[in-house]
Design a protein around this motif. Structure first.
Motif, short mmCIF file in Angstrom:
data_model
loop_
_atom_site.label_atom_id
_atom_site.label_comp_id
_atom_site.label_asym_id
_atom_site.label_seq_id
_atom_site.Cartn_x
_atom_site.Cartn_y
_atom_site.Cartn_z
N THR A 15 0.90 -3.97 2.36
CA THR A 15 1.35 -5.15 1.61
C THR A 15 1.91 -4.82 0.24
O THR A 15 2.70 -5.58 -0.32
N ALA A 16 1.49 -3.68 -0.35
CA ALA A 16 1.96 -3.31 -1.68
C ALA A 16 2.16 -1.80 -1.79
O ALA A 16 1.50 -1.03 -1.10
N ILE A 17 3.08 -1.42 -2.67
CA ILE A 17 3.31 -0.01 -2.99
C ILE A 17 2.95 0.17 -4.46
O ILE A 17 3.55 -0.47 -5.33
N PRO A 37 8.22 -3.92 1.66
CA PRO A 37 9.20 -4.70 2.45
C PRO A 37 8.59 -5.13 3.78
O PRO A 37 7.80 -4.41 4.38
N GLN A 38 8.97 -6.32 4.21
CA GLN A 38 8.50 -6.83 5.50
C GLN A 38 9.69 -7.23 6.37
O GLN A 38 10.51 -8.02 5.94
N GLU A 43 13.45 2.82 6.79
CA GLU A 43 14.63 2.72 5.93
C GLU A 43 14.37 1.82 4.73
O GLU A 43 14.70 2.17 3.58
N ASP A 44 13.77 0.66 4.97
CA ASP A 44 13.54 -0.28 3.88
C ASP A 44 12.49 0.24 2.90
O ASP A 44 12.62 0.05 1.68
N ASN A 85 -0.12 0.16 10.16
CA ASN A 85 0.27 -1.12 9.54
C ASN A 85 1.70 -1.15 9.01
O ASN A 85 2.07 -2.08 8.30
N LEU A 86 2.49 -0.14 9.32
CA LEU A 86 3.91 -0.15 8.97
C LEU A 86 4.73 -0.17 10.26
O LEU A 86 4.29 0.33 11.30
#
Length: 297
Positions: A15-17, A37-38, A43-44, A85-86
């Motif tokens: 959810t966060a970087i 990014p969601q 790439e994103d 989770n990615l």
């Protein structure tokens, strides 16, 4: 005037970087987070990290980038083999891609291993050369530091402390194992077995609720039993307990230590300290920065 060298530590989550700028002595000059990014496609995520790093690096002397990954990396710290989770992550050459986009030397590592490095560098383990970090949250992860260096095994997948068999007849684990330590010690297991979250048991314990105090005493015995295996293998100077469940450590560490004393020969636990980790959610970011410094030193 020559600007002092800096590195950036990154903790990549679902959810966060989280980003932090660090000097070589561990001083954190700046830290903040951006939304992941969601969907979190490679790439994103790469673009989001590179954009942020390049913005941070304006008029700075940043020399390297360390990334804590929610999943396995290759032994050289170049490839994100899988990311929990990615979305769509499999053998992503993350270090190569970020180096192209930022011009900074880059290295990757599993986030639990980064947390262990962080605690060893600036946290509760900074006075010890041989230590174990056990992170207890939704799952159970960990890191092993031997002679001041992170132990990752011959192919980078060593130190999966939560997946060690605890009870061969226990609950099935996502790893394919049955009765792993994670299936008995994690917050998920606590809720599955009791219908209460660790935070709820913690609140009850603060009120001296007898059932909660008994729960934590029994839970400590589970932790101590699991730790006994690690102690015999690694004979650490210190074991640090982190993750969300550690918020109630005062209620379960005493019985955990009693269990260790019952199960482990004095010669294998001489001088051993059992403590709570200090860096909390910043540990992964700090450890990623330590990785970056080690990359260029």
């Amino acid at each position: 005037m020559v600007k002092e060298k800096e590195v950036i530590g990154v903790d990549l989550g679902g959810t966060a970087i989280k980003f932090g700028r660090f000097l070589v002595d561990g001083t954190c000059l700046e830290s903040f987070s951006v939304a992941t990014p969601q969907p979190a496609t490679p790439e994103d995520v790469i673009n989001a990290i590179a954009l942020t790093v390049n913005r941070i690096n304006q008029n700075k002397n940043i020399v390297a980038l360390g990334i804590g990954m929610p999943g396995a990396t290759d032994v050289k710290g170049r490839i994100a083999k899988v990311a929990i989770n990615l979305s769509g992550w499999h053998d992503v050459p993350l270090a190569d891609e970020l180096e192209k986009k930022t011009g900074l030397k880059t290295i990757l590592c599993n986030d639990a291993n980064c947390a262990g490095l962080g605690e060893a560098w600036l946290g509760a383990g900074k006075n010890y050369q041989n230590l174990i970090l056990l992170t207890i949250g939704t799952g159970v992860g960990g890191a092993v530091i031997l002679h001041g260096k992170l132990f990752i095994g011959h192919n980078g997948a060593g130190g999966e402390l939560g997946l060690v068999t605890f009870n061969p007849h226990g609950h099935p684990c996502n790893s394919g194992n049955t009765g792993s330590f994670e299936q008995h010690a994690s917050a998920t297991a606590i809720y599955r077995d009791t219908g209460k979250k660790p935070s709820e048991w913690g609140e009850l314990a603060k009120k001296n609720d007898p059932s909660a105090l008994k729960f934590w005493e029994d839970y400590g015995k589970i932790i101590g039993t699991g730790l006994a295996t690690y102690i015999y293998i690694f004979t650490p100077e210190a074991i640090l307990i982190g993750g969300g469940v550690s918020a109630s450590a005062e209620y379960f560490l005493p019985s955990a230590w009693e269990e260790v004393e019952k199960r482990v020969l004095p010669s294998s636990r001489e001088g051993l300290k059992l403590m709570v980790a200090k860096l909390g959610n910043d540990a992964g970011m700090v450890g990623a920065a330590k990785l970056a410094w080690e990359l260029i030193q």
